[in-house]
Design a protein around this motif. Structure first.
Motif, mmCIF file in Angstrom:
data_model
loop_
_atom_site.group_PDB
_atom_site.id
_atom_site.type_symbol
_atom_site.label_atom_id
_atom_site.label_comp_id
_atom_site.label_asym_id
_atom_site.label_seq_id
_atom_site.Cartn_x
_atom_site.Cartn_y
_atom_site.Cartn_z
ATOM 1 N N GLY A 132 23.031 -1.170 26.936
ATOM 2 C CA GLY A 132 23.083 -2.229 27.935
ATOM 3 C C GLY A 132 22.575 -1.789 29.294
ATOM 4 N N TYR A 133 22.117 -0.539 29.406
ATOM 5 C CA TYR A 133 21.604 -0.018 30.677
ATOM 6 C C TYR A 133 20.132 -0.368 30.857
ATOM 7 N N TYR A 134 19.751 -0.540 32.113
ATOM 8 C CA TYR A 134 18.351 -0.640 32.511
ATOM 9 C C TYR A 134 17.974 0.701 33.118
ATOM 10 N N TYR A 135 16.707 1.061 33.047
ATOM 11 C CA TYR A 135 16.239 2.333 33.604
ATOM 12 C C TYR A 135 15.055 2.078 34.517
ATOM 13 N N ASP A 136 15.150 2.552 35.754
ATOM 14 C CA ASP A 136 14.064 2.454 36.733
ATOM 15 C C ASP A 136 13.299 3.774 36.688
ATOM 16 N N ALA A 137 12.127 3.776 36.063
ATOM 17 C CA ALA A 137 11.343 5.001 35.896
ATOM 18 C C ALA A 137 10.820 5.539 37.224
ATOM 19 N N ALA A 138 10.588 4.668 38.208
ATOM 20 C CA ALA A 138 10.075 5.116 39.506
ATOM 21 C C ALA A 138 11.125 5.919 40.269
ATOM 22 N N LYS A 139 12.398 5.555 40.123
ATOM 23 C CA LYS A 139 13.480 6.230 40.851
ATOM 24 C C LYS A 139 14.343 7.103 39.948
ATOM 25 N N CYS A 140 14.084 7.067 38.644
ATOM 26 C CA CYS A 140 14.880 7.816 37.659
ATOM 27 C C CYS A 140 16.359 7.459 37.761
ATOM 28 N N LEU A 141 16.646 6.166 37.870
ATOM 29 C CA LEU A 141 18.020 5.688 37.982
ATOM 30 C C LEU A 141 18.321 4.677 36.881
ATOM 31 N N TYR A 142 19.596 4.605 36.514
ATOM 32 C CA TYR A 142 20.075 3.668 35.510
ATOM 33 C C TYR A 142 20.891 2.582 36.207
ATOM 34 N N TYR A 143 20.861 1.380 35.664
ATOM 35 C CA TYR A 143 21.623 0.264 36.204
ATOM 36 C C TYR A 143 22.352 -0.417 35.064
ATOM 37 N N HIS A 144 23.619 -0.781 35.308
ATOM 38 C CA HIS A 144 24.348 -1.531 34.289
ATOM 39 C C HIS A 144 24.821 -2.846 34.887
ATOM 40 N N PRO A 145 24.420 -3.980 34.297
ATOM 41 C CA PRO A 145 24.765 -5.285 34.870
ATOM 42 C C PRO A 145 26.258 -5.570 34.891
ATOM 43 N N ALA A 146 27.035 -4.982 34.003
ATOM 44 C CA ALA A 146 28.476 -5.236 33.981
ATOM 45 C C ALA A 146 29.169 -4.673 35.223
ATOM 46 N N THR A 147 28.668 -3.546 35.734
ATOM 47 C CA THR A 147 29.275 -2.937 36.928
ATOM 48 C C THR A 147 28.522 -3.313 38.193
ATOM 49 N N GLY A 148 27.229 -3.647 38.039
ATOM 50 C CA GLY A 148 26.399 -3.931 39.210
ATOM 51 C C GLY A 148 26.066 -2.680 40.002
ATOM 52 N N LEU A 149 26.202 -1.508 39.376
ATOM 53 C CA LEU A 149 25.976 -0.236 40.066
ATOM 54 C C LEU A 149 24.785 0.510 39.478
ATOM 55 N N TRP A 150 24.202 1.371 40.304
ATOM 56 C CA TRP A 150 23.133 2.272 39.872
ATOM 57 C C TRP A 150 23.745 3.639 39.603
ATOM 58 N N TYR A 151 23.163 4.361 38.644
ATOM 59 C CA TYR A 151 23.665 5.669 38.248
ATOM 60 C C TYR A 151 22.512 6.656 38.162
ATOM 61 N N SER A 152 22.811 7.910 38.504
ATOM 62 C CA SER A 152 21.843 8.984 38.315
ATOM 63 C C SER A 152 22.333 9.853 37.164
ATOM 64 N N SER A 153 21.419 10.535 36.529
ATOM 65 C CA SER A 153 21.732 11.367 35.371
ATOM 66 C C SER A 153 21.629 12.838 35.748
ATOM 67 N N ASP A 154 22.641 13.613 35.399
ATOM 68 C CA ASP A 154 22.590 15.056 35.610
ATOM 69 C C ASP A 154 21.488 15.603 34.715
ATOM 70 N N PRO A 155 20.532 16.365 35.255
ATOM 71 C CA PRO A 155 19.402 16.827 34.449
ATOM 72 C C PRO A 155 19.776 17.785 33.325
ATOM 73 N N ILE A 156 20.936 18.408 33.396
ATOM 74 C CA ILE A 156 21.331 19.362 32.354
ATOM 75 C C ILE A 156 22.253 18.718 31.327
ATOM 76 N N THR A 157 23.290 18.035 31.790
ATOM 77 C CA THR A 157 24.268 17.463 30.861
ATOM 78 C C THR A 157 23.924 16.051 30.421
#
Length: 102
Positions: A47-72
């Motif tokens: 259910g996540y969206y991914y913004d390839a330009a910013k390397c961020l994830y978005y989930h419509p249920a929370t309305g928040l953007w998330y970043s991913s730890d490059p290792i974990t």
């Protein structure tokens, strides 16, 4: 001089370096497909969206953007630095909530 076998220098025989979360072509995470309506990539499984330009994830249920730890690969809430109080390091709205009542 120490003799080192030539095979030690072959890339295909070396241990691969850790690459972080698996990525499909062009740095897009596996399982995400182009969503032309939103302009992002979308994973029907998560259910996540991914913004390839910013390397961020978005989930419509929370309305928040998330970043991913490059290792974990673990996601954590992303807050743009321009929205952080330079003194406390907290988001401005969190500072207002934590402020004592007058």
């Amino acid at each position: 001089a120490r003799d080192t076998p030539r095979s030690a220098f072959r890339a295909e025989e070396r241990e691969p370096a850790h690459q972080g979360p698996k990525r499909a072509g062009y740095g897009v995470p596996e399982g995400f497909e182009a969503d032309h309506e939103s302009g992002y990539y979308y994973s029907a499984e998560t259910g996540y969206y991914y913004d390839a330009a910013k390397c961020l994830y978005y989930h419509p249920a929370t309305g928040l953007w998330y970043s991913s730890d490059p290792i974990t690969g673990k996601l954590s809430q992303y807050i743009d630095e321009k929205y952080l109080d330079p003194i406390t390091g907290l988001p401005y709205e969190m500072n207002a909530e934590a402020a004592p009542a007058a």
